[in-house]
Design a protein around this motif. Structure first.
Motif, PDB file in Angstrom:
ATOM      1  N   ASP A  66       0.847  -1.181   0.000  1.00 18.59           N
ATOM      2  CA  ASP A  66       0.000   0.000   0.000  1.00 18.59           C
ATOM      3  C   ASP A  66       0.888   1.238   0.000  1.00 18.59           C
ATOM      4  N   LEU A  67       1.133   1.781  -1.178  1.00 20.41           N
ATOM      5  CA  LEU A  67       2.048   2.917  -1.298  1.00 20.41           C
ATOM      6  C   LEU A  67       1.535   4.131  -0.543  1.00 20.41           C
ATOM      7  N   ARG A  68       0.258   4.427  -0.689  1.00 18.71           N
ATOM      8  CA  ARG A  68      -0.312   5.600  -0.022  1.00 18.71           C
ATOM      9  C   ARG A  68      -0.175   5.479   1.502  1.00 18.71           C
ATOM     10  N   ALA A  69      -0.557   4.334   2.054  1.00 16.23           N
ATOM     11  CA  ALA A  69      -0.476   4.149   3.501  1.00 16.23           C
ATOM     12  C   ALA A  69       0.968   4.166   3.987  1.00 16.23           C
ATOM     13  N   THR A  70       1.872   3.626   3.193  1.00 21.16           N
ATOM     14  CA  THR A  70       3.279   3.599   3.569  1.00 21.16           C
ATOM     15  C   THR A  70       3.837   5.014   3.698  1.00 21.16           C
ATOM     16  N   LEU A  71       3.526   5.860   2.717  1.00 22.67           N
ATOM     17  CA  LEU A  71       4.011   7.240   2.762  1.00 22.67           C
ATOM     18  C   LEU A  71       3.310   8.046   3.852  1.00 22.67           C
ATOM     19  N   CYS A  72       2.012   7.811   4.024  1.00 17.54           N
ATOM     20  CA  CYS A  72       1.282   8.537   5.075  1.00 17.54           C
ATOM     21  C   CYS A  72       1.806   8.181   6.456  1.00 17.54           C
ATOM     22  N   ARG A  73       2.255   6.942   6.633  1.00 18.04           N
ATOM     23  CA  ARG A  73       2.790   6.534   7.926  1.00 18.04           C
ATOM     24  C   ARG A  73       4.020   7.362   8.295  1.00 18.04           C
ATOM     25  N   ALA A  74       4.853   7.661   7.311  1.00 18.40           N
ATOM     26  CA  ALA A  74       6.036   8.483   7.580  1.00 18.40           C
ATOM     27  C   ALA A  74       5.631   9.880   8.042  1.00 18.40           C
ATOM     28  N   HIS A  75       4.662  10.470   7.357  1.00 21.15           N
ATOM     29  CA  HIS A  75       4.189  11.793   7.751  1.00 21.15           C
ATOM     30  C   HIS A  75       3.527  11.755   9.125  1.00 21.15           C
ATOM     31  N   ASP A  76       2.780  10.695   9.395  1.00 19.99           N
ATOM     32  CA  ASP A  76       2.117  10.576  10.702  1.00 19.99           C
ATOM     33  C   ASP A  76       3.129  10.478  11.831  1.00 19.99           C
ATOM     34  N   GLU A  77       4.214   9.735  11.600  1.00 20.59           N
ATOM     35  CA  GLU A  77       5.246   9.594  12.629  1.00 20.59           C
ATOM     36  C   GLU A  77       5.902  10.945  12.918  1.00 20.59           C
ATOM     37  N   ALA A  78       6.202  11.704  11.864  1.00 22.05           N
ATOM     38  CA  ALA A  78       6.821  13.018  12.052  1.00 22.05           C
ATOM     39  C   ALA A  78       5.871  13.962  12.781  1.00 22.05           C
ATOM     40  N   ALA A  79       4.585  13.940  12.408  1.00 21.86           N
ATOM     41  CA  ALA A  79       3.602  14.811  13.060  1.00 21.86           C
ATOM     42  C   ALA A  79       3.460  14.452  14.530  1.00 21.86           C
ATOM     43  N   ARG A  80       3.476  13.163  14.827  1.00 23.87           N
ATOM     44  CA  ARG A  80       3.356  12.720  16.222  1.00 23.87           C
ATOM     45  C   ARG A  80       4.531  13.229  17.057  1.00 23.87           C
ATOM     46  N   LEU A  81       5.713  13.173  16.497  1.00 21.82           N
ATOM     47  CA  LEU A  81       6.896  13.628  17.220  1.00 21.82           C
ATOM     48  C   LEU A  81       6.889  15.145  17.419  1.00 21.82           C
ATOM     49  N   GLU A 113       4.256  16.945  17.776  1.00 23.13           N
ATOM     50  CA  GLU A 113       3.213  17.268  18.757  1.00 23.13           C
ATOM     51  C   GLU A 113       3.540  16.750  20.151  1.00 23.13           C
ATOM     52  N   ASP A 114       4.579  15.942  20.272  1.00 25.59           N
ATOM     53  CA  ASP A 114       4.935  15.337  21.554  1.00 25.59           C
ATOM     54  C   ASP A 114       5.270  16.417  22.580  1.00 25.59           C
ATOM     55  N   LEU A 158      13.853  16.866  17.427  1.00 28.08           N
ATOM     56  CA  LEU A 158      15.028  16.391  16.701  1.00 28.08           C
ATOM     57  C   LEU A 158      14.735  15.049  16.036  1.00 28.08           C
ATOM     58  N   GLU A 159      13.922  14.219  16.687  1.00 23.73           N
ATOM     59  CA  GLU A 159      13.538  12.950  16.075  1.00 23.73           C
ATOM     60  C   GLU A 159      12.613  13.178  14.883  1.00 23.73           C
ATOM     61  N   ALA A 160      11.789  14.228  14.948  1.00 27.27           N
ATOM     62  CA  ALA A 160      10.952  14.579  13.800  1.00 27.27           C
ATOM     63  C   ALA A 160      11.824  15.014  12.625  1.00 27.27           C
ATOM     64  N   ARG A 195       8.598  24.896  15.456  1.00 31.10           N
ATOM     65  CA  ARG A 195       7.732  23.721  15.415  1.00 31.10           C
ATOM     66  C   ARG A 195       6.490  23.993  14.579  1.00 31.10           C
ATOM     67  N   ASP A 196       5.896  25.166  14.769  1.00 30.50           N
ATOM     68  CA  ASP A 196       4.696  25.522  14.000  1.00 30.50           C
ATOM     69  C   ASP A 196       5.009  25.621  12.516  1.00 30.50           C
ATOM     70  N   ARG A 197       6.142  26.239  12.198  1.00 25.40           N
ATOM     71  CA  ARG A 197       6.537  26.374  10.799  1.00 25.40           C
ATOM     72  C   ARG A 197       6.823  25.010  10.182  1.00 25.40           C
ATOM     73  N   LEU A 198       7.480  24.147  10.931  1.00 22.26           N
ATOM     74  CA  LEU A 198       7.799  22.808  10.442  1.00 22.26           C
ATOM     75  C   LEU A 198       6.524  22.006  10.212  1.00 22.26           C
TER      76      LEU A 198
END
Length: 221
Positions: free
Chosen positions: A17-32, A34-35, A41-43, A109-112
């Motif tokens: 699932d290409l779409r889900a695979t790429l979205c997962r990367a964005h979701d991980e960065a967004a989660r970090l 918002e932490d 730095l992990e984001a 963070r907001d700009r990123l």
């Protein structure tokens, strides 16, 4: 092709699932981002690796197979240029660079977050075009190619486009720097076999030598 290490990307990539695979990367960065612990730095690591992996695995196919591929990639590069600049400033701030000490972590963070959301939209438009142009087997292969690239990707922001040579050189450089800095790399990495030093290896490393534990299991022949 080498299999990607087990991690947040593995399941979707295996399912193709290409779409889900790429979205997962964005979701991980967004989660970090918002932490509340401030794992910005992990984001930076996630987004840097994702940018490089997308360029390495998706760019050639999009340019070759999409009628408006070159135009779509120009739009992606324009967003990436702005995103990379902000990633670099964020990295400097959270790495203790005294020249960036007076910058606002919250504003960065907001700009990123804003740029990452824009980047996601551009990428999903490219994915939508690829879903129309490629058959399911090709999309599955592309998802796996991206996951494999992510497992080997550079982990710091780089302003230049990643051709095959620069991709490998930047990844090696970043790996050395991450090791020296003791930086945590949250993206999936290739699992490597643990090497247990022998008697002389332990001596040279200044470590106590431990003999392998004997088992009753038969050895493979």
């Amino acid at each position: 092709m080498r299999a990607a290490a087990e991690g947040p990307m593995s399941k979707d990539a295996v399912e193709g699932d290409l779409r889900a695979t790429l979205c997962r990367a964005h979701d991980e960065a967004a989660r970090l981002l918002e932490d509340v612990a401030g794992r910005h730095l992990e984001a930076v690591v996630w987004l840097s690796a994702h940018i490089a992996a997308f360029e390495h695995a998706i760019y050639p196919v999009a340019k070759r197979r999409l009628p408006e591929g070159a135009k779509a990639l120009d739009q992606d590069r324009e967003v990436v240029a702005r995103l990379n600049r902000t990633l670099r400033i964020t990295e400097r701030l959270h790495s203790g660079d005294v020249l960036a000490a007076n910058l606002s972590s919250q504003l960065l963070r907001d700009r990123l977050s804003e740029l990452a959301a824009e980047y996601r939209d551009v990428q999903l438009r490219i994915v939508g075009d690829l879903e129309k142009a490629l058959d399911p087997a090709e999309l599955s292969y592309l998802a796996t190619s991206y996951a494999d690239a992510l497992a080997h990707a550079p982990t710091r922001p780089h302003p230049h486009l990643h051709n095959a040579l620069l991709f490998r050189l930047d990844a090696l450089r970043d790996k050395i720097l991450d090791t020296m800095d003791g930086r945590h790399v949250p993206v999936p990495r290739v699992a490597r076999r643990k090497i247990i030093p022998g008697r002389w290896g332990s001596y040279l490393l200044g470590q106590p030598h431990q003999e392998p534990v004997a088992t009753d299991e038969p050895r493979a022949t």
